[in-house]
Design an enzyme around this catalytic site. Structure first.
Site, PDB file in Angstrom:
ATOM      1  CB  SER A 145      38.625   1.484  85.471  1.00 10.44           C
ATOM      2  OG  SER A 145      37.634   1.687  84.497  1.00 10.44           O
ATOM      3  CE1 TYR A 158      41.205  -0.513  81.053  1.00 12.49           C
ATOM      4  CE2 TYR A 158      38.972   0.035  81.743  1.00 12.49           C
ATOM      5  CZ  TYR A 158      40.311   0.368  81.641  1.00 12.49           C
ATOM      6  OH  TYR A 158      40.752   1.576  82.127  1.00 12.49           O
TER       7      TYR A 158
HETATM    8  P1  NAP Z   1      47.380   5.607  77.874  1.00 12.89           P
HETATM    9  O1  NAP Z   1      47.255   7.015  77.416  1.00 12.89           O
HETATM   10  O2  NAP Z   1      47.104   4.513  76.883  1.00 12.89           O
HETATM   11  O3  NAP Z   1      48.794   5.329  78.603  1.00 12.89           O
HETATM   12  C1  NAP Z   1      49.088   4.066  79.136  1.00 12.89           C
HETATM   13  C2  NAP Z   1      50.572   3.938  79.311  1.00 12.89           C
HETATM   14  O4  NAP Z   1      50.898   2.610  79.756  1.00 12.89           O
HETATM   15  C3  NAP Z   1      51.337   4.160  78.005  1.00 12.89           C
HETATM   16  O5  NAP Z   1      52.493   4.907  78.268  1.00 12.89           O
HETATM   17  C4  NAP Z   1      51.670   2.738  77.591  1.00 12.89           C
HETATM   18  O6  NAP Z   1      52.811   2.630  76.758  1.00 12.89           O
HETATM   19  C5  NAP Z   1      51.944   2.111  78.950  1.00 12.89           C
HETATM   20  N1  NAP Z   1      51.936   0.661  78.865  1.00 12.89           N
HETATM   21  C6  NAP Z   1      51.002  -0.146  78.300  1.00 12.89           C
HETATM   22  N2  NAP Z   1      51.379  -1.437  78.402  1.00 12.89           N
HETATM   23  C7  NAP Z   1      52.571  -1.449  79.044  1.00 12.89           C
HETATM   24  C8  NAP Z   1      53.464  -2.474  79.446  1.00 12.89           C
HETATM   25  N3  NAP Z   1      53.204  -3.766  79.207  1.00 12.89           N
HETATM   26  N4  NAP Z   1      54.610  -2.130  80.093  1.00 12.89           N
HETATM   27  C9  NAP Z   1      54.895  -0.825  80.330  1.00 12.89           C
HETATM   28  N5  NAP Z   1      54.093   0.190  79.978  1.00 12.89           N
HETATM   29  C10 NAP Z   1      52.940  -0.121  79.330  1.00 12.89           C
HETATM   30  O7  NAP Z   1      46.384   5.363  79.068  1.00 12.89           O
HETATM   31  P2  NAP Z   1      45.806   6.398  80.147  1.00 12.89           P
HETATM   32  O8  NAP Z   1      44.465   6.794  79.666  1.00 12.89           O
HETATM   33  O9  NAP Z   1      46.806   7.407  80.553  1.00 12.89           O
HETATM   34  O10 NAP Z   1      45.573   5.338  81.311  1.00 12.89           O
HETATM   35  C11 NAP Z   1      46.470   5.114  82.379  1.00 12.89           C
HETATM   36  C12 NAP Z   1      45.804   4.161  83.356  1.00 12.89           C
HETATM   37  O11 NAP Z   1      44.564   4.728  83.785  1.00 12.89           O
HETATM   38  C13 NAP Z   1      45.450   2.796  82.755  1.00 12.89           C
HETATM   39  O12 NAP Z   1      45.608   1.799  83.736  1.00 12.89           O
HETATM   40  C14 NAP Z   1      43.986   2.950  82.395  1.00 12.89           C
HETATM   41  O13 NAP Z   1      43.311   1.732  82.328  1.00 12.89           O
HETATM   42  C15 NAP Z   1      43.504   3.808  83.532  1.00 12.89           C
HETATM   43  N6  NAP Z   1      42.282   4.562  83.284  1.00 12.89           N
HETATM   44  C16 NAP Z   1      42.165   5.419  82.231  1.00 12.89           C
HETATM   45  C17 NAP Z   1      40.991   6.159  82.093  1.00 12.89           C
HETATM   46  C18 NAP Z   1      40.758   7.138  80.976  1.00 12.89           C
HETATM   47  O14 NAP Z   1      39.627   7.629  80.856  1.00 12.89           O
HETATM   48  N7  NAP Z   1      41.736   7.487  80.178  1.00 12.89           N
HETATM   49  C19 NAP Z   1      39.972   5.999  83.011  1.00 12.89           C
HETATM   50  C20 NAP Z   1      40.140   5.090  84.063  1.00 12.89           C
HETATM   51  C21 NAP Z   1      41.302   4.391  84.196  1.00 12.89           C
HETATM   52  P3  NAP Z   1      52.629   2.584  75.134  1.00 12.89           P
HETATM   53  O15 NAP Z   1      52.340   3.947  74.695  1.00 12.89           O
HETATM   54  O16 NAP Z   1      53.933   2.067  74.655  1.00 12.89           O
HETATM   55  O17 NAP Z   1      51.507   1.624  74.853  1.00 12.89           O
HETATM   56  C1  GCO Z   2      35.716   2.630  77.778  1.00 14.00           C
HETATM   57  C2  GCO Z   2      36.802   3.429  78.396  1.00 14.00           C
HETATM   58  C3  GCO Z   2      36.904   3.192  79.865  1.00 14.00           C
HETATM   59  C4  GCO Z   2      37.817   4.204  80.494  1.00 14.00           C
HETATM   60  C5  GCO Z   2      37.949   4.187  81.968  1.00 14.00           C
HETATM   61  C6  GCO Z   2      36.677   4.462  82.692  1.00 14.00           C
HETATM   62  O1  GCO Z   2      35.909   2.144  76.673  1.00 14.00           O
HETATM   63  O2  GCO Z   2      34.632   2.569  78.390  1.00 14.00           O
HETATM   64  O3  GCO Z   2      38.015   3.281  77.752  1.00 14.00           O
HETATM   65  O4  GCO Z   2      36.955   1.910  80.257  1.00 14.00           O
HETATM   66  O5  GCO Z   2      39.070   4.217  79.913  1.00 14.00           O
HETATM   67  O6  GCO Z   2      38.654   3.094  82.467  1.00 14.00           O
HETATM   68  O7  GCO Z   2      36.943   4.683  84.032  1.00 14.00           O
END
Ligand code: NAP
Ligand code: GCO
Length: 265
Positions: A145, A158
């Site tokens: 992240s 986080y």
């Molecule tokens: P999301 O839309 O919330 O999807 C996360 C997925 O992980 C969901 O399918 C969720 O299932 C599943 N999950 C959560 N806890 C779990 C567990 N204990 N066992 C199995 N599955 C589980 O998140 P996303 O935005 O796609 O993010 C995916 C990854 O990228 C995460 O690691 C997040 O921190 C990272 N990330 C996201 C962003 C962003 O801007 N979106 C940026 C940087 C990094 P449920 O629906 O059942 O909860």
């Molecule tokens: C926040 C966001 C982030 C992003 C992501 C950034 O509240 O600032 O949720 O943490 O999801 O991980 O890279």
């Protein structure tokens, strides 16, 4: 020497990949030739995921598994090895966030975030490494992240987890590089998924959420990124073309980390 981005014949496990970033990454890996395996927390989400992959022309294998449960993870990995094959590529994608000021956060809430975002990648990686060693190769991609590098209000757990995941990535590289296992991270910027939906909600007066405006002003690209934009970097890190890249975090952030941000008008 040819450059090989193909994932033909490879089995890829992407955690938490019924939708969002995991789904987009898994779809990209499938298009490069990999067989996709994913898990989610319940059967309904897994079924929805399988249908969504089908709509993309992908025959994915879905399993119900909570990534924080070591016994359940070990059982899932054993079943995948039997039913699909040895896992060549692991993408630790499942993650959660809790946006709570640190002084109001309970230790239990802090632990819950660390458990999913840091302990689970340890549990999953540990479960797949022995077969990767036997097979003579393996790729582990940890979804990090911006918070692996930066802090901000309300995301202490986080940021601690994602900073830790960056170092777990470097340690897996250090410990298993000699077995031809590469462990790298992808550090997404701000991506349009359900996880970030609360930060993009339109305000009652129709204006943009202040955080939405803030991210646009912090991103040289001037926009949020789409989950599909992470697929190319993931294919690269999953392929033999990146065999000399190890312990690296590839930030896919539209330039956020390079930029001081736009001066307010
Ligand atoms: P999301 O839309 O919330 O999807 C996360 C997925 O992980 C969901 O399918 C969720 O299932 C599943 N999950 C959560 N806890 C779990 C567990 N204990 N066992 C199995 N599955 C589980 O998140 P996303 O935005 O796609 O993010 C995916 C990854 O990228 C995460 O690691 C997040 O921190 C990272 N990330 C996201 C962003 C962003 O801007 N979106 C940026 C940087 C990094 P449920 O629906 O059942 O909860
Ligand atoms: C926040 C966001 C982030 C992003 C992501 C950034 O509240 O600032 O949720 O943490 O999801 O991980 O890279």
């Amino acid at each position: 020497m040819s450059i090989d981005f193909s994932l033909n014949g490879k089995v890829a496990l992407v955690t938490g990949a019924s939708y969002g970033i995991g789904f987009a990454i898994a779809s990209g890996l499938a298009k490069a030739g990999a067989t996709i395996v994913f898990n989610d927390l319940n059967q309904e989400l897994v079924d929805k995921g399988i249908e969504a992959y089908k709509a993309e022309g992908i025959e994915a294998h879905g399993y119900v598994c909570n990534v924080t449960d070591e016994d359940a993870v070990n059982a899932m990995v054993a079943t995948i090895e039997k039913e699909v094959g040895v896992i060549d590529i692991l993408v630790n994608n499942a993650g959660i966030i809790k946006r709570i000021p640190m002084h109001e956060m309970t230790a239990a809430e802090f632990r819950q975030v660390i458990d999913v975002d840091l302990n689970a990648p340890f549990i999953l990686s540990k479960a797949v490494i022995p077969s990767m060693i036997k097979k003579g190769h393996g790729k582990i991609i940890n979804i990090c992240s911006m918070m692996s590098e930066l802090g901000r209000e309300t995301v202490s757990a986080y940021a601690a987890a994602k900073g830790g995941l960056k170092m777990l990535t470097r340690n897996i590289c250090s410990e298993y590089g000699e077995y031809n296992i590469q462990c790298n991270g992808i550090g997404p910027g701000y991506i349009e998924t359900p996880q970030t939906a609360p930060l993009r909600e339109t305000q009652p007066d129709g204006s943009r959420h202040p955080f939405d405006q803030f991210i646009i002003s912090k991103t040289p690209a001037g926009r949020w990124l789409k989950p599909e934009e992470l697929a190319g970097p993931a294919v690269f890190l999953a392929s033999e073309a990146s065999n000399a890249v190890n312990g690296h975090i590839l930030y896919v952030d539209g330039g956020i980390l390079a930029y001081i941000g736009k001066q307010p008008k």
